[in-house]
Every structure is written in C-alpha cells, then in structure tokens.
Write a protein that holds these residues in place. Sequence first.
Motif, short mmCIF file in Angstrom:
data_model
loop_
_atom_site.label_atom_id
_atom_site.label_comp_id
_atom_site.label_asym_id
_atom_site.label_seq_id
_atom_site.Cartn_x
_atom_site.Cartn_y
_atom_site.Cartn_z
N SER A 128 0.80 -1.22 0.00
CA SER A 128 0.00 0.00 0.00
C SER A 128 0.85 1.28 0.00
O SER A 128 0.34 2.35 -0.33
CB SER A 128 -0.94 0.02 1.21
N VAL A 129 2.11 1.16 0.36
CA VAL A 129 2.97 2.36 0.43
C VAL A 129 4.16 2.28 -0.50
O VAL A 129 4.91 3.25 -0.62
CB VAL A 129 3.46 2.61 1.87
N LYS A 130 4.35 1.16 -1.15
CA LYS A 130 5.51 0.96 -2.02
C LYS A 130 5.53 2.02 -3.11
O LYS A 130 4.52 2.29 -3.76
CB LYS A 130 5.46 -0.44 -2.61
N GLY A 131 6.69 2.62 -3.29
CA GLY A 131 6.84 3.66 -4.29
C GLY A 131 6.52 5.05 -3.78
O GLY A 131 6.82 6.04 -4.45
N ARG A 132 5.91 5.13 -2.60
CA ARG A 132 5.56 6.44 -2.04
C ARG A 132 6.32 6.73 -0.74
O ARG A 132 6.64 7.88 -0.46
CB ARG A 132 4.06 6.51 -1.75
N PHE A 133 6.60 5.69 0.03
CA PHE A 133 7.29 5.84 1.31
C PHE A 133 8.71 5.30 1.20
O PHE A 133 8.96 4.33 0.48
CB PHE A 133 6.56 5.06 2.41
N THR A 134 9.61 5.91 1.93
CA THR A 134 11.00 5.47 1.97
C THR A 134 11.48 5.44 3.41
O THR A 134 11.38 6.46 4.12
CB THR A 134 11.91 6.38 1.15
N ILE A 135 12.01 4.30 3.83
CA ILE A 135 12.58 4.19 5.16
C ILE A 135 14.09 4.29 5.04
O ILE A 135 14.70 3.70 4.14
CB ILE A 135 12.16 2.87 5.86
N SER A 136 14.70 5.07 5.90
CA SER A 136 16.15 5.24 5.86
C SER A 136 16.65 5.41 7.28
O SER A 136 15.88 5.63 8.21
CB SER A 136 16.54 6.45 4.99
N ARG A 137 17.97 5.32 7.41
CA ARG A 137 18.54 5.41 8.75
C ARG A 137 19.76 6.30 8.73
O ARG A 137 20.54 6.29 7.77
CB ARG A 137 18.93 4.03 9.26
N ASN A 138 19.93 7.05 9.78
CA ASN A 138 21.11 7.85 9.98
C ASN A 138 21.81 7.28 11.21
O ASN A 138 21.26 7.30 12.30
CB ASN A 138 20.71 9.31 10.22
N ASN A 139 23.01 6.73 11.02
CA ASN A 139 23.69 6.09 12.14
C ASN A 139 24.00 7.04 13.27
O ASN A 139 24.10 6.65 14.42
CB ASN A 139 24.97 5.41 11.66
N VAL A 140 24.20 8.26 12.94
CA VAL A 140 24.41 9.29 13.95
C VAL A 140 23.39 10.37 13.71
O VAL A 140 23.41 11.03 12.66
CB VAL A 140 25.82 9.89 13.87
N PRO A 141 22.41 10.58 14.54
CA PRO A 141 22.33 10.07 15.91
C PRO A 141 21.34 8.91 16.08
O PRO A 141 20.41 9.01 16.85
CB PRO A 141 21.83 11.30 16.66
N ASN A 142 21.56 7.83 15.34
CA ASN A 142 20.76 6.61 15.54
C ASN A 142 19.28 6.87 15.34
O ASN A 142 18.45 6.57 16.20
CB ASN A 142 21.00 6.04 16.96
N THR A 143 18.99 7.44 14.22
CA THR A 143 17.63 7.82 13.90
C THR A 143 17.18 7.14 12.62
O THR A 143 17.94 7.06 11.66
CB THR A 143 17.53 9.36 13.74
#
Length: 114
Positions: free
Chosen positions: A61-76
């Motif tokens: 339902s969210v593919k192509g519209r939502f993106t999950i990502s991570r920033n190691n500092v500050p662990n977010t």
Amino acid sequence: VQLQASGGGLVQAGGSLRLSCAASGRIFSINAMEWYRQAPGKEREWVASRTGGGTTNYADSVKGRFTISRNNVPNTVYLQMNSLKPEDTAVYYCAASTVATKYWGQGTQVTVSS
C-alpha cells in the motif's frame, strides 16, 4: 531500547511528511527498525522495515511512495512519506527488533485531508 517518534501532522492529499524515530539505550542489539500504523477502528499494520544491513521492505500500500532510511548518527530512522492519501491517516509507530523482543515508540499522528 528507547524510541522517540516525531514528525506527524496534518497535510493535504498529495503532500509529504517525514517521520523520525530516535533510538537510545542498547542500540547495538537492534537488528531491524520498522514503522507500523494504526488507523481508527483498524488493527495495527506493518508499513516498512530496514535491517541493520540496509535491506528495506515495504507494504504494498505504500511501495513507491514511502522510503525508510537510517542515519547512524544520531541513531535515527526516518520514514519519508510522499504522495500522501487520506487512507494513510493513522497513528504511526516505530519499532526496534532484537533477537529477544520488539520495542515500541510512542505513536505520532498523521492526518491526510482530502
């Protein structure tokens, strides 16, 4: 592990929001970070996940519209939400999985107006 989610709000259909989830505590034990959501009167549903190795997965339902990502500092971990639809309206929760359990942050409300 403690999780602090933020970034929700009110947006018009077609707009964008970015949710953030800051992790603290025993972050070295986290295998994956995830986002879930729960709309009024519905069960909580999985939205997206990201493993420590960088593998991401999304609900159809969210593919192509939502993106999950991570920033190691500050662990977010972030959830960038584009092309929002009224059906995306829900309380969004971040979660952190370890080998033993899943930790939950508090929810953040996302409301998409038509």
